[in-house]
Design a protein around this motif. Sequence first.
Motif, mmCIF file in Angstrom:
data_model
loop_
_atom_site.group_PDB
_atom_site.id
_atom_site.type_symbol
_atom_site.label_atom_id
_atom_site.label_comp_id
_atom_site.label_asym_id
_atom_site.label_seq_id
_atom_site.Cartn_x
_atom_site.Cartn_y
_atom_site.Cartn_z
ATOM 1 N N SER A 182 0.826 -1.213 0.000
ATOM 2 C CA SER A 182 0.000 0.000 0.000
ATOM 3 C C SER A 182 0.853 1.252 0.000
ATOM 4 O O SER A 182 1.941 1.276 0.562
ATOM 5 C CB SER A 182 -0.887 0.026 1.250
ATOM 6 O OG SER A 182 -1.864 -0.960 1.168
ATOM 7 N N LYS A 183 0.315 2.297 -0.628
ATOM 8 C CA LYS A 183 0.897 3.634 -0.517
ATOM 9 C C LYS A 183 -0.067 4.476 0.299
ATOM 10 O O LYS A 183 -1.099 3.977 0.750
ATOM 11 C CB LYS A 183 1.112 4.226 -1.912
ATOM 12 C CG LYS A 183 2.348 3.660 -2.602
ATOM 13 C CD LYS A 183 2.477 4.177 -4.009
ATOM 14 C CE LYS A 183 3.081 5.577 -4.070
ATOM 15 N NZ LYS A 183 3.408 5.926 -5.476
ATOM 16 N N PRO A 203 -1.899 7.523 -0.613
ATOM 17 C CA PRO A 203 -2.222 8.587 -1.575
ATOM 18 C C PRO A 203 -2.957 9.777 -0.950
ATOM 19 O O PRO A 203 -2.890 10.882 -1.466
ATOM 20 C CB PRO A 203 -3.115 7.879 -2.599
ATOM 21 C CG PRO A 203 -3.639 6.672 -1.899
ATOM 22 C CD PRO A 203 -2.575 6.270 -0.935
ATOM 23 N N LEU A 204 -3.653 9.560 0.146
ATOM 24 C CA LEU A 204 -4.436 10.655 0.737
ATOM 25 C C LEU A 204 -3.714 11.342 1.889
ATOM 26 O O LEU A 204 -4.232 12.267 2.485
ATOM 27 C CB LEU A 204 -5.787 10.126 1.239
ATOM 28 C CG LEU A 204 -6.642 9.350 0.247
ATOM 29 C CD1 LEU A 204 -7.975 8.985 0.879
ATOM 30 C CD2 LEU A 204 -6.888 10.162 -1.015
ATOM 31 N N LYS A 205 -2.503 10.854 2.210
ATOM 32 C CA LYS A 205 -1.797 11.345 3.411
ATOM 33 C C LYS A 205 -2.740 11.277 4.605
ATOM 34 O O LYS A 205 -2.958 12.240 5.319
ATOM 35 C CB LYS A 205 -1.295 12.790 3.207
ATOM 36 C CG LYS A 205 -0.438 12.975 1.956
ATOM 37 C CD LYS A 205 1.030 12.740 2.268
ATOM 38 C CE LYS A 205 1.879 12.739 1.020
ATOM 39 N NZ LYS A 205 1.868 11.482 0.253
ATOM 40 N N PHE A 206 -3.305 10.107 4.781
ATOM 41 C CA PHE A 206 -4.372 9.933 5.772
ATOM 42 C C PHE A 206 -3.814 9.874 7.188
ATOM 43 O O PHE A 206 -2.866 9.160 7.482
ATOM 44 C CB PHE A 206 -5.151 8.652 5.482
ATOM 45 C CG PHE A 206 -6.458 8.568 6.213
ATOM 46 C CD1 PHE A 206 -7.631 8.978 5.594
ATOM 47 C CD2 PHE A 206 -6.520 8.084 7.519
ATOM 48 C CE1 PHE A 206 -8.849 8.908 6.270
ATOM 49 C CE2 PHE A 206 -7.731 8.015 8.191
ATOM 50 C CZ PHE A 206 -8.897 8.424 7.570
ATOM 51 N N GLU A 207 -4.453 10.637 8.058
ATOM 52 C CA GLU A 207 -4.041 10.629 9.454
ATOM 53 C C GLU A 207 -5.264 10.710 10.355
ATOM 54 O O GLU A 207 -6.079 11.617 10.223
ATOM 55 C CB GLU A 207 -3.117 11.818 9.720
ATOM 56 C CG GLU A 207 -2.541 11.789 11.108
ATOM 57 C CD GLU A 207 -1.517 12.897 11.359
ATOM 58 O OE1 GLU A 207 -1.169 13.622 10.409
ATOM 59 O OE2 GLU A 207 -1.093 13.027 12.512
ATOM 60 N N ASP A 208 -5.422 9.730 11.248
ATOM 61 C CA ASP A 208 -6.424 9.889 12.308
ATOM 62 C C ASP A 208 -5.665 9.988 13.615
ATOM 63 O O ASP A 208 -4.905 10.931 13.796
ATOM 64 C CB ASP A 208 -7.454 8.743 12.275
ATOM 65 C CG ASP A 208 -6.840 7.361 12.212
ATOM 66 O OD1 ASP A 208 -6.683 6.765 13.270
ATOM 67 O OD2 ASP A 208 -6.519 6.888 11.102
ATOM 68 N N THR A 209 -5.825 9.010 14.510
ATOM 69 C CA THR A 209 -5.016 9.070 15.727
ATOM 70 C C THR A 209 -3.593 8.605 15.427
ATOM 71 O O THR A 209 -2.688 8.749 16.237
ATOM 72 C CB THR A 209 -5.624 8.179 16.821
ATOM 73 O OG1 THR A 209 -5.834 6.872 16.271
ATOM 74 C CG2 THR A 209 -6.972 8.724 17.270
ATOM 75 N N ARG A 225 0.474 2.802 10.620
ATOM 76 C CA ARG A 225 -0.451 1.679 10.799
ATOM 77 C C ARG A 225 -0.045 0.493 9.921
ATOM 78 O O ARG A 225 -0.049 -0.652 10.364
ATOM 79 C CB ARG A 225 -1.863 2.100 10.375
ATOM 80 C CG ARG A 225 -2.774 2.385 11.517
ATOM 81 C CD ARG A 225 -4.155 2.739 11.004
ATOM 82 N NE ARG A 225 -4.744 3.754 11.856
ATOM 83 C CZ ARG A 225 -5.296 3.492 13.039
ATOM 84 N NH1 ARG A 225 -5.363 2.267 13.494
ATOM 85 N NH2 ARG A 225 -5.796 4.473 13.771
ATOM 86 N N MET A 227 -10.801 2.450 5.353
ATOM 87 C CA MET A 227 -11.111 3.879 5.477
ATOM 88 C C MET A 227 -9.951 4.788 5.108
ATOM 89 O O MET A 227 -10.151 5.889 4.614
ATOM 90 C CB MET A 227 -11.531 4.174 6.909
ATOM 91 C CG MET A 227 -13.010 4.170 7.101
ATOM 92 S SD MET A 227 -13.395 4.502 8.807
ATOM 93 C CE MET A 227 -13.093 2.927 9.543
ATOM 94 N N MET A 228 -8.731 4.336 5.372
ATOM 95 C CA MET A 228 -7.561 5.200 5.152
ATOM 96 C C MET A 228 -7.273 5.445 3.679
ATOM 97 O O MET A 228 -6.401 6.232 3.348
ATOM 98 C CB MET A 228 -6.318 4.612 5.817
ATOM 99 C CG MET A 228 -6.450 4.422 7.300
ATOM 100 S SD MET A 228 -7.364 2.877 7.582
ATOM 101 C CE MET A 228 -7.211 2.734 9.346
ATOM 102 N N ALA A 266 -10.125 5.808 1.717
ATOM 103 C CA ALA A 266 -11.403 6.453 1.424
ATOM 104 C C ALA A 266 -12.017 6.053 0.083
ATOM 105 O O ALA A 266 -12.247 4.877 -0.168
ATOM 106 C CB ALA A 266 -11.252 7.967 1.552
ATOM 107 N N LEU A 321 -10.874 5.770 -2.809
ATOM 108 C CA LEU A 321 -10.104 4.802 -3.606
ATOM 109 C C LEU A 321 -10.454 3.375 -3.190
ATOM 110 O O LEU A 321 -10.536 2.480 -4.023
ATOM 111 C CB LEU A 321 -8.606 5.036 -3.425
ATOM 112 C CG LEU A 321 -8.015 6.221 -4.194
ATOM 113 C CD1 LEU A 321 -6.606 6.504 -3.696
ATOM 114 C CD2 LEU A 321 -8.005 5.945 -5.692
#
Lengths: 317, 285
Positions: free
Chosen positions: B80-81, B83-89, B95, B168-169, B171, B173
Motif C-alpha cells: 500500500s501507498k 495517496p491521501l496522506k491519511f491521518e487519524d489518531t 499503521r 477507510m484510510m 477512502a 479509492l
Amino acid sequence: MEYLEFELPIKELEDQLQKCQIIGTESEVDVTETCKQIEKKLLATKKDIYKNLTPWQRVQMSRHPNRPYTLDYIKALCGESFLELHGDRTFKDDKAMIGGLGKIGDQSFMFIGQQKGYNTKTRQYRNFGMANPEGYRKALRLMKSAEKFGIPVVTLLDTPGAYPGLEAEERGQGEAIARNILEMTRLKVPIITIVIGEGASGGALGIGVGDKVLMLENTWYSVISPESCSSILWRSWEYKEQAADALKLTATDMKKLKIVDEIIKEPLGGAHQDREKTFATVSAAILKTFEELKNLSPKDLVDQRMGKYANMGVYKG
Amino acid sequence: MAWFKRKEKGITTSTQEKKDTPKGLWYKSPTGKIVDAKELEKNFYVSPEDGYHVRIGSNEYFEILFDDNKYKELDAKLESKDPLKFEDTKKYPERLKAAQEKTKLKDAVRTAVGKSKGNDLVIACMDFSFIGGSMGSVVGEKIARAADYSLKKKIPFMIISKSGGARMMEAALSLMQLAKTSVKLAQLADAGIPYISLCTDPTTGGTTASFAMLGDINISEPGALIGFAGPRIVRDTTGKELPEGFQTSEFLLEHGFLDFITHRNELKNRVNQYIDLVLNQPLRA
C-alpha cells in the motif's frame, strides 16, 4: 431559506439590507447609498465564505435542507415528459429510490436516483434517501430495461448510505449492491452519473458506476460519512471535521484522484440559491456528456468503462 | 510438629525461572472447550468437541486447499501507498508498518495458484489479522491480477473473504475497489470461468457489497458472521433487538444468499466437486 452556522454573517447582512430597504420605502430618508454599501459588503462576505469552504462545510452544504433533490432535477430537466416507473418486480416499490423515463430535448433518458424528503413526513416516506435492497433491484431492472431499448442511463446520487436495517440484511443489501455494481460495469448503454448531494459509500456506488461521473461543487463522495469515520477511528463523534479533512471527499479532491471526471459549478451560495440556474447547468452537462458517449459502439463503451475502473487504485511494487 | 516444613519463607522462584505453559499449545473455543493446538491443526482448525471454526489466515487456507501445501504466490510484493496522506489518531503509513511487523504479511490479501485435487486453482485469500482484512488499493489490485491470471489460463477462481470491509484510510479509492473487482468478475463470467466465493468469519461491508456475494456459488463455514452493515450498526439504527443467529451463515443460507455451508474438513472436496460438475468434467476422487 435556512442558514447553516457558517452562513450566519450572511444572514445578518441580509437582514440589515432588508431593514434598510424598508426604511427607504417607508420614510423620506434617502438610504440608497447605505443599501448599496450593505449590498457590496454582502457580496464580498458571500464570496469570502463560499470560496473558502472547509471539507466539513461542503458536507453541510450537500445536506442543506433547501437543496434540490433528485425529483426536482428530473422534473425541471424533463418537464411533462417524465414518466415515473415503480417496483422491483420481486418485493415492493422502494420510495427512497426513484426512476423513470424522460426526455431532455429530443433524447430519452432513463433517470435513476435516491430521493430525500423535504419535511418530516416526506423524509420518513423517503426513508431519508436510504434505499433497501428492493431499491437497488428496482434500479437494476430499470437499467436492464434501458439497455434493451438502447436508452442512455442517468443516475443521480444523493444518499447518506444504504439502509442498515434488519429486513434490509435479510433481503440481502450487500448482494443487491454488489449485483448492481457488477451489472453496471458491463451495461451496453451509456451511463452518466452525477453526485447531486451526498455520495455515501456502497449505497451511492450501487447506482454510481458510470462512463462519466460528475460531481456538483458542494457535494461529497467517500467510503464512509465523516461522522461514522470519526466514531470508528477516533472512537468519538467529535472528530467529524478532522475526518472530513482526512477522507479527501470534496469534488476537487475526487477530481484530483481521477475518480470523477468533471465538477459542475453551482451558483454562489449553493445549488439552492438559484435552482433554475443549477438545473440549466446540469441539463447542459448531461447533454454535453451524452454527446461524447453516444457514438461509441456498445463494445467500446463497455471496454472503456471497464478499463477506467480496472485502473483505479494507488499501490507500489 | 508438622511432618513437612518449608525451609525458607515465601515463594523464592524468580519470574524467569517459573515454568509457564508455552504460548500456542492450547486453544480455548468460545464455548470453553480446551483443545490441544496440534489436535486443532489436524482437525482443520476446527474445535473437535463443539465444531467451532477458528479464524485462520491465508497460510492455513492454502494448506487446506492446495495439494501438499504447494503453490505459487502471485504479486507477493505489492504494498500500500498513502495517496491521501491519511491521518487519524495515527498516520496511515505507521499503521501499515505496525500491521506488517505484527503479521509478517504485506497486506490483507494473498493470491496464489496451485493444484487442488490435481487441477489448477487460483485462490485469493484475505487475512483478517491485517487491519481487519480491510480492502484498499492493494487488495483490489491483487484480486484483479489474480482474476486476470484465471482468465488468461482459464483456471477456476476462488476468493476467500474475511474482512471488515473497505479500508477507510484510502477512502474513495477503497470504495472504487468494489467496482474494480466487479469488472474482473464480470469478465470471468463472460468467459465462462467458474468463480467460487467462500465467505468466512467475518465478511461484512464493502466485501459483502462486491465479490463476496457475486460467486457462481457463494458458500460459507458454520457460524460465520456475514452481512452488509455490522450488527452493532443495525441495532443502533433500528433500535430493535436482533434475533438470535442474525447474520450468521445459517441465517444467510435460510434467506437464500448462500448455496451451502461446509465444514472445513469437507471444503476441498466440495469446491472441486462443484468445479467438476459445472464444467461437466469427470468427478475427481
